[in-house]
Design a protein around this motif. Structure first.
Motif, PDB file in Angstrom:
ATOM      1  N   THR A 226      23.480  26.128 -15.337  1.00  0.00           N
ATOM      2  CA  THR A 226      24.667  25.744 -16.097  1.00  0.00           C
ATOM      3  C   THR A 226      25.627  24.951 -15.219  1.00  0.00           C
ATOM      4  N   TRP A 230      26.642  20.898 -15.603  1.00  0.00           N
ATOM      5  CA  TRP A 230      28.011  20.381 -15.599  1.00  0.00           C
ATOM      6  C   TRP A 230      28.235  19.483 -14.391  1.00  0.00           C
ATOM      7  N   HIS A 368      32.904  23.772 -12.827  1.00  0.00           N
ATOM      8  CA  HIS A 368      32.222  22.502 -13.096  1.00  0.00           C
ATOM      9  C   HIS A 368      32.321  22.113 -14.573  1.00  0.00           C
ATOM     10  N   MET A 369      32.263  23.095 -15.457  1.00  0.00           N
ATOM     11  CA  MET A 369      32.371  22.812 -16.885  1.00  0.00           C
ATOM     12  C   MET A 369      33.719  22.183 -17.220  1.00  0.00           C
TER      13      MET A 369
END
Length: 494
Positions: A226, A230, A368-369
């Protein structure tokens, strides 16, 4: 303690050598293809590379990082079983990746507004099947302190790629499709080579069934996937918008110019490979963070001495370097090159091994998202307001610097250390001042050299003068550049 530091330096050196050969051969490949392809063909080729590297993060599922995290925590006998277990998953992921590229090539071509991309991706589609199982070599050999094999493997694999990708283009005057067919052949060879290399640390080691389950592997790797998705979204935003809105020719100029200084990724990447298993073991054995912080500060200090002078030189001579590498057709690439160079002042900060070793993959992913959403939104707004690829490049650089600073802040909070205590600020200032003074003197020399020498020789002379001036005057600035490689020299003598 000294032996430990020396050993770490030697391990980093061998990883760096492998990285340096990979980077040098990649640059040579780009320099040759830039001259043999027209901008449309080269732009399409770079788009294929962009699609592959972007989707690679998704389909590799964070598995290459698993080796550095788990192998230090298990016996070498169990390590043999762990490597086999992860390799099986990588092969399956490569198969799924290849099928996805084949059936969705037209969709990807439509999104990037390049009809030629569909056929190119179909030809390219079998390659991930062979390349994904090769991932993780660095993590395996760095865990067992045999990083010399990383240097050998990376050099051999990149040399083969250069021969098989560039060879058909140069010898048979082929186009980008010829290069892809060469890539397919060399991916099969690399697949076989990686299989033998991954077995080297476990020769004469009896395999013992590991207690590590797939559930534990994916519990660690999925949040990392994940974060990686991102992360690639952050890195790929500028490439997507420039590819979609400004066409293949501008994308070709951008791709050649908007790159990190190769030596920076070589040094930081090599250091990260070596530090990750060490940090993982420190946290697993609960030894405290004093040693960890000391190692981090030491690495940061040494990295700045190596990287800051190089970044300064490349910023000042950006135009000349782009012309020497890619020809006068890509002089425009120097704008993007100079912009991205400023990021390299911050990229020396290696925070990923810390978060991954602590198992803080969810926090790593969340940050990061948020940053990915911001950069994609800002890029779209800038397109509407300025419609300029340069604005996209500036936004990307600024937000990536913000990302690094924020992660350092989180690191200081997790380690219970003051934010500014993590930086040798005085040392940074002296190194920057020293480099700026020396490069100014060298730039003045170039005015004379430009009358008498071709550009390629000018750059050789200027780089040599810069290095000599730095070393000669380093004592006046109380900078000891030689001390960085002393442990390596001592080790070799032994």
């Amino acid at each position: 303690m000294n032996n430990s530091k020396t050993n770490n330096t030697v391990q980093v050196f061998w990883v760096a050598m492998g990285s340096m050969s990979s980077i040098a051969l990649s640059i040579l490949s780009a320099a040759i293809l830039s001259r043999y392809f027209d901008k449309n063909d080269y732009g399409t080729y770079k788009q294929i590379v962009y699609v592959y590297t972007t989707l690679l993060i998704v389909f590799s599922a964070g598995l290459p990082r698993v080796f550095s995290f788990f192998l230090p925590r298990y016996s070498i006998e169990e390590g043999k079983a762990i490597v086999r277990k992860v390799n099986k998953v990588l092969f399956l992921a490569g198969l799924i990746f290849s099928i996805f590229l084949f059936f969705f090539s037209s969709v990807i071509a439509d999104v990037l507004k390049n009809p030629d991309l569909s056929y190119g991706l179909k030809i390219f589609s079998p390659i991930p099947l062979f390349l994904l199982p090769t991932l993780g070599v660095e993590g395996i050999f760095s865990t067992y302190k045999r990083t010399i094999y990383i240097a050998i493997y990376n050099t051999l694999s990149r040399l083969l790629m250069l021969l098989f990708i560039v060879g058909p283009v140069v010898i048979f005057k082929g186009n980008y499709i010829s290069a892809i067919y060469g890539w397919l052949i060399v991916s099969i060879i690399t697949f076989v080579m990686a299989y033998f290399f991954k077995r080297i640390p476990f020769k004469k080691i009896k395999k013992v069934n590991t207690s590590l389950r797939y559930k534990e592997i994916f519990a660690y790797s999925i949040p990392l996937v994940t974060a990686s998705i991102w992360g690639i979204a952050i890195k790929g935003a500028d490439q997507f918008y420039i590819s979609r809105y400004f066409g293949r020719e501008v994308f070709a100029e951008f791709s050649n110019g908007f790159i990190e200084l190769p030596f920076v990724s070589m040094i930081t990447g090599s250091t990260s490979v070596v530090l990750m298993p060490m940090f993982s073991k420190v946290f697993y054995e609960n030894k405290g963070v004093d040693k960890l912080v000391g190692t981090w500060q030491n690495v940061l200090n040494k990295s700045s001495k190596l990287i800051f002078p190089l970044v300064i030189f490349f910023i000042v001579f950006a135009n000349e370097i782009m012309v020497v590498l890619y020809s006068e057709r890509y002089e425009q690439s120097s704008i993007y090159f100079r912009i991205n160079m400023f990021l390299n002042f911050f990229n020396i900060i290696i925070f990923a091994p810390l978060f991954l070793a602590m198992g803080k993959t969810k926090l790593y992913a969340i940050v990061h998202m948020v940053l990915a959403i911001i950069i994609w939104s800002f890029d779209y707004i800038l397109i509407q307001i300025f419609y300029s690829p340069i604005a996209i490049a500036l936004n990307s650089t600024i937000l990536n610097i913000v990302k690094i600073i924020f992660f350092v802040y989180l690191s200081s909070d997790l380690l219970k250390v003051k934010f500014l205590d993590l930086f040798p600020l005085k040392s940074f200032g002296v190194i920057l001042m020293h480099g700026i003074i020396m490069v100014t003197i060298v730039k003045a020399f170039q005015v004379y050299l430009s009358v008498n020498l071709p550009l390629f020789l000018q750059m050789i002379v200027c780089s040599l003068l810069y290095a000599i001036f730095l070393l000669i005057t380093s004592k006046f600035f109380k900078l000891d550049y030689i001390s960085i490689i002393k442990p390596l020299i001592q080790r070799i003598k032994k």
